[in-house]
Design a protein around this motif. Structure first.
Motif, PDB file in Angstrom:
ATOM      1  N   VAL A 237      -0.677 -21.935  21.705  1.00  0.00           N
ATOM      2  CA  VAL A 237      -2.048 -21.435  21.562  1.00  0.00           C
ATOM      3  C   VAL A 237      -2.878 -21.819  22.786  1.00  0.00           C
ATOM      4  O   VAL A 237      -3.649 -21.010  23.318  1.00  0.00           O
ATOM      5  CB  VAL A 237      -2.699 -21.979  20.274  1.00  0.00           C
ATOM      6  CG1 VAL A 237      -4.172 -21.605  20.216  1.00  0.00           C
ATOM      7  CG2 VAL A 237      -1.976 -21.432  19.055  1.00  0.00           C
ATOM      8  N   ALA A 238      -2.721 -23.052  23.250  1.00  0.00           N
ATOM      9  CA  ALA A 238      -3.430 -23.482  24.463  1.00  0.00           C
ATOM     10  C   ALA A 238      -3.035 -22.602  25.653  1.00  0.00           C
ATOM     11  O   ALA A 238      -3.898 -22.183  26.438  1.00  0.00           O
ATOM     12  CB  ALA A 238      -3.114 -24.949  24.761  1.00  0.00           C
ATOM     13  N   LEU A 239      -1.752 -22.299  25.772  1.00  0.00           N
ATOM     14  CA  LEU A 239      -1.281 -21.440  26.861  1.00  0.00           C
ATOM     15  C   LEU A 239      -1.861 -20.033  26.748  1.00  0.00           C
ATOM     16  O   LEU A 239      -2.213 -19.416  27.759  1.00  0.00           O
ATOM     17  CB  LEU A 239       0.248 -21.373  26.851  1.00  0.00           C
ATOM     18  CG  LEU A 239       0.981 -22.565  27.459  1.00  0.00           C
ATOM     19  CD1 LEU A 239       2.472 -22.489  27.162  1.00  0.00           C
ATOM     20  CD2 LEU A 239       0.755 -22.618  28.971  1.00  0.00           C
ATOM     21  N   ALA A 240      -1.970 -19.522  25.526  1.00  0.00           N
ATOM     22  CA  ALA A 240      -2.522 -18.180  25.331  1.00  0.00           C
ATOM     23  C   ALA A 240      -3.974 -18.113  25.788  1.00  0.00           C
ATOM     24  O   ALA A 240      -4.396 -17.137  26.426  1.00  0.00           O
ATOM     25  CB  ALA A 240      -2.414 -17.781  23.856  1.00  0.00           C
ATOM     26  N   VAL A 241      -4.746 -19.161  25.474  1.00  0.00           N
ATOM     27  CA  VAL A 241      -6.146 -19.204  25.905  1.00  0.00           C
ATOM     28  C   VAL A 241      -6.235 -19.304  27.424  1.00  0.00           C
ATOM     29  O   VAL A 241      -6.999 -18.568  28.078  1.00  0.00           O
ATOM     30  CB  VAL A 241      -6.874 -20.392  25.247  1.00  0.00           C
ATOM     31  CG1 VAL A 241      -8.281 -20.553  25.828  1.00  0.00           C
ATOM     32  CG2 VAL A 241      -6.941 -20.206  23.734  1.00  0.00           C
ATOM     33  N   LEU A 242      -5.454 -20.203  28.000  1.00  0.00           N
ATOM     34  CA  LEU A 242      -5.472 -20.384  29.459  1.00  0.00           C
ATOM     35  C   LEU A 242      -5.020 -19.126  30.188  1.00  0.00           C
ATOM     36  O   LEU A 242      -5.587 -18.746  31.215  1.00  0.00           O
ATOM     37  CB  LEU A 242      -4.567 -21.562  29.839  1.00  0.00           C
ATOM     38  CG  LEU A 242      -5.039 -22.943  29.385  1.00  0.00           C
ATOM     39  CD1 LEU A 242      -3.923 -23.971  29.556  1.00  0.00           C
ATOM     40  CD2 LEU A 242      -6.280 -23.378  30.151  1.00  0.00           C
ATOM     41  N   ASP A 243      -3.998 -18.470  29.648  1.00  0.00           N
ATOM     42  CA  ASP A 243      -3.485 -17.255  30.268  1.00  0.00           C
ATOM     43  C   ASP A 243      -4.532 -16.146  30.229  1.00  0.00           C
ATOM     44  O   ASP A 243      -4.640 -15.344  31.157  1.00  0.00           O
ATOM     45  CB  ASP A 243      -2.211 -16.809  29.553  1.00  0.00           C
ATOM     46  CG  ASP A 243      -1.411 -15.801  30.358  1.00  0.00           C
ATOM     47  OD1 ASP A 243      -1.326 -15.960  31.591  1.00  0.00           O
ATOM     48  OD2 ASP A 243      -0.877 -14.846  29.761  1.00  0.00           O
ATOM     49  N   ALA A 244      -5.319 -16.103  29.150  1.00  0.00           N
ATOM     50  CA  ALA A 244      -6.365 -15.093  29.037  1.00  0.00           C
ATOM     51  C   ALA A 244      -7.497 -15.349  30.026  1.00  0.00           C
ATOM     52  O   ALA A 244      -8.156 -14.409  30.481  1.00  0.00           O
ATOM     53  CB  ALA A 244      -6.916 -15.063  27.609  1.00  0.00           C
TER      54      ALA A 244
ATOM     55  N   SER B  50     -15.379 -16.072  25.883  1.00  0.00           N
ATOM     56  CA  SER B  50     -15.366 -15.479  24.545  1.00  0.00           C
ATOM     57  C   SER B  50     -14.105 -14.658  24.312  1.00  0.00           C
ATOM     58  O   SER B  50     -13.459 -14.769  23.267  1.00  0.00           O
ATOM     59  CB  SER B  50     -16.606 -14.597  24.345  1.00  0.00           C
ATOM     60  OG  SER B  50     -17.780 -15.362  24.374  1.00  0.00           O
ATOM     61  N   VAL B  51     -13.750 -13.844  25.285  1.00  0.00           N
ATOM     62  CA  VAL B  51     -12.546 -13.016  25.160  1.00  0.00           C
ATOM     63  C   VAL B  51     -11.296 -13.883  25.127  1.00  0.00           C
ATOM     64  O   VAL B  51     -10.351 -13.630  24.362  1.00  0.00           O
ATOM     65  CB  VAL B  51     -12.479 -11.993  26.317  1.00  0.00           C
ATOM     66  CG1 VAL B  51     -11.119 -11.291  26.325  1.00  0.00           C
ATOM     67  CG2 VAL B  51     -13.587 -10.965  26.179  1.00  0.00           C
ATOM     68  N   ALA B  52     -11.280 -14.954  25.943  1.00  0.00           N
ATOM     69  CA  ALA B  52     -10.114 -15.851  25.968  1.00  0.00           C
ATOM     70  C   ALA B  52      -9.912 -16.527  24.615  1.00  0.00           C
ATOM     71  O   ALA B  52      -8.782 -16.665  24.143  1.00  0.00           O
ATOM     72  CB  ALA B  52     -10.281 -16.906  27.060  1.00  0.00           C
ATOM     73  N   VAL B  53     -11.013 -16.938  23.977  1.00  0.00           N
ATOM     74  CA  VAL B  53     -10.910 -17.559  22.654  1.00  0.00           C
ATOM     75  C   VAL B  53     -10.408 -16.544  21.633  1.00  0.00           C
ATOM     76  O   VAL B  53      -9.534 -16.849  20.805  1.00  0.00           O
ATOM     77  CB  VAL B  53     -12.268 -18.144  22.218  1.00  0.00           C
ATOM     78  CG1 VAL B  53     -12.216 -18.595  20.762  1.00  0.00           C
ATOM     79  CG2 VAL B  53     -12.647 -19.316  23.110  1.00  0.00           C
ATOM     80  N   LEU B  54     -10.943 -15.327  21.686  1.00  0.00           N
ATOM     81  CA  LEU B  54     -10.485 -14.280  20.764  1.00  0.00           C
ATOM     82  C   LEU B  54      -9.000 -13.999  20.949  1.00  0.00           C
ATOM     83  O   LEU B  54      -8.247 -13.861  19.975  1.00  0.00           O
ATOM     84  CB  LEU B  54     -11.285 -12.995  20.986  1.00  0.00           C
ATOM     85  CG  LEU B  54     -12.685 -12.926  20.375  1.00  0.00           C
ATOM     86  CD1 LEU B  54     -13.400 -11.659  20.830  1.00  0.00           C
ATOM     87  CD2 LEU B  54     -12.608 -12.966  18.863  1.00  0.00           C
ATOM     88  N   GLN B  55      -8.568 -13.908  22.203  1.00  0.00           N
ATOM     89  CA  GLN B  55      -7.155 -13.648  22.488  1.00  0.00           C
ATOM     90  C   GLN B  55      -6.284 -14.810  22.026  1.00  0.00           C
ATOM     91  O   GLN B  55      -5.200 -14.610  21.473  1.00  0.00           O
ATOM     92  CB  GLN B  55      -6.962 -13.422  23.994  1.00  0.00           C
ATOM     93  CG  GLN B  55      -7.576 -12.143  24.536  1.00  0.00           C
ATOM     94  CD  GLN B  55      -6.767 -10.896  24.177  1.00  0.00           C
ATOM     95  OE1 GLN B  55      -5.680 -10.990  23.619  1.00  0.00           O
ATOM     96  NE2 GLN B  55      -7.301  -9.739  24.491  1.00  0.00           N
ATOM     97  N   GLY B  56      -6.774 -16.041  22.248  1.00  0.00           N
ATOM     98  CA  GLY B  56      -6.017 -17.213  21.821  1.00  0.00           C
ATOM     99  C   GLY B  56      -5.877 -17.282  20.313  1.00  0.00           C
ATOM    100  O   GLY B  56      -4.802 -17.597  19.790  1.00  0.00           O
ATOM    101  N   LEU B  57      -6.964 -16.977  19.590  1.00  0.00           N
ATOM    102  CA  LEU B  57      -6.913 -16.990  18.140  1.00  0.00           C
ATOM    103  C   LEU B  57      -6.023 -15.875  17.596  1.00  0.00           C
ATOM    104  O   LEU B  57      -5.343 -16.045  16.577  1.00  0.00           O
ATOM    105  CB  LEU B  57      -8.324 -16.861  17.562  1.00  0.00           C
ATOM    106  CG  LEU B  57      -9.226 -18.083  17.721  1.00  0.00           C
ATOM    107  CD1 LEU B  57     -10.631 -17.780  17.209  1.00  0.00           C
ATOM    108  CD2 LEU B  57      -8.645 -19.296  17.009  1.00  0.00           C
ATOM    109  N   ALA B  58      -6.014 -14.734  18.282  1.00  0.00           N
ATOM    110  CA  ALA B  58      -5.134 -13.641  17.860  1.00  0.00           C
ATOM    111  C   ALA B  58      -3.674 -14.034  18.040  1.00  0.00           C
ATOM    112  O   ALA B  58      -2.832 -13.790  17.163  1.00  0.00           O
ATOM    113  CB  ALA B  58      -5.451 -12.381  18.667  1.00  0.00           C
TER     114      ALA B  58
END
Length: 377
Positions: free
Chosen positions: A91-98, A219-227
């Protein structure tokens, strides 16, 4: 539902073999009794398999795969109740990648290389995993920033090296990287229902932090990470539900009553059939959501929340029915059925309950109709 590729089937088979050797019931219980709750041997082997950073581009140290590949691994680790920080790091990687800027790429390199573990620190008490109305605040401090506030239900917070903290700069959402061992960070372990997973409450008192992103990008990075979290957790839930179904069927074949296997009784047949329908439907949902996120489809975020809501309900039902079919022995401490029920109930609310995710689908539809998302707290 997408059919798995040959490579994905090979990955699933190899991981199932590994997990059958390194994540059996005895080992799970042994690791759960340790202070960290993490199986470092299994974690090292999963890194060797390339599971950590599977969705990250190769130039950043990852495998260059997609979420549709990573969910294969999560279904297997969920089936085995693996005691590893794979979800928190992913999840951390998904947020960082976004986020995708230089500071986030540096953090991605550290995580993919196995040098560090990170986790997302978002939830705040009853606020849950929503990025609105956060009390955690960031203030400028010379050329840097400090962050103050309290984060609840931080997954693997006690063993993480780095915290990806969601905070507010005035009325603007922002993401910060915080050293978990920095002065001003207080980590309090929280006793949870799930014996195989650890959570913490983390207090931040004027802690030095590195800004990763702010405003719409954050905001978009958090949304993408949560998805991504929703889809990965849904895959894990289906893996656990599948194992509950298998255990129930195996027991129904050998447990006899009135001289015949209980699996011959209509009521037991119905229970097992209903479990199968739920598992197959749930698998189709999370697979479709993963493909949609990889393709950046317009309805991807809504599909991710739909998958998490459905798979949460399916896992809890299958775990409960597994205990019912096992009868008296299923309620005992020595039987593994309760471990799956504990994981099912824990993951039901992790990163948002089914109710919250259904509300999120509605909110996403309303936001899309209004012209998109903002960057406000």
């Amino acid at each position: 539902m997408s059919v798995r590729t040959e490579e994905q089937n090979e990955l699933a088979g190899a991981l199932r073999k590994l997990l059958s050797d390194l994540s059996d019931e005895h080992r799970i219980r042994s690791v759960a009794d340790t202070e960290s709750g993490v199986d470092d041997v299994l974690w090292a082997r999963l890194r060797e398999f390339g599971v950590v950073g599977m969705t990250v581009q190769e130039s950043a140290g990852g495998q260059g795969g997609g979420l549709a590949d990573l969910v294969v691994a999560f279904e297997e680790t969920g089936r085995a109740l693996a005691c590893v920080p794979l979800l928190s790091v992913s999840v951390a990687l998904a947020v960082l990648d976004a986020v995708g800027n230089e500071p986030s790429l540096a953090a991605i390199h550290r995580l993919c290389g196995g040098e560090q573990r990170a986790t997302l620190a978002l939830a705040e008490g009853r606020q849950g995993w929503r990025a609105e109305g956060l009390a955690t605040r960031a203030e400028p401090d010379g050329e840097g920033w400090t962050v103050s506030g309290e984060k609840a239900y931080v997954l693997d917070g006690a063993t993480a090296d780095e915290l990806i903290v969601v905070a507010c700069i005035d009325d603007e959402l922002a993401l910060f990287a915080v050293d978990a061992g920095a002065s001003g960070v207080t980590n309090t372990p929280v006793a949870g229902l799930d014996l195989t997973r650890r959570f913490s409450t983390i207090s931040l008192a004027g802690v030095a932090a590195s800004l990763l992103a702010r405003g719409p990008v954050a905001s978009v990075a958090v949304l993408q990470g949560l998805a991504a979290a929703a889809v990965l957790l849904a895959a894990e839930q289906v893996g656990g539900a599948q194992r509950c179904l298998e255990a129930a069927v195996e027991y129904a074949k050998v447990r006899e009553q009135f001289g015949v296997p209980i699996g011959s009784f209509q009521a037991i047949k119905h229970k097992c059939a209903d479990m199968l329908v739920l598992v197959e439907g749930a698998r189709a949902l999370f697979t479709g959501a993963a493909v949609a996120l990889d393709a950046d489809e317009a309805d991807a975020l809504g599909l991710a929340s739909s998958a998490k809501a459905y798979c949460s309900d399916a896992y809890v039902h299958c775990a409960e029915e597994n205990i019912q079919i096992h009868g008296g022995i299923g309620f005992t401490w020595d039987h593994p059925a309760h471990l799956y029920l504990r994981r099912a109930k824990s993951t039901e609310v992790l990163f948002g309950s089914p109710v919250e995710h259904r509300e999120r689908v509605v909110a996403l539809l309303e936001a899309a109709a209004a012209g998109g998302f903002g960057g406000d707290c």
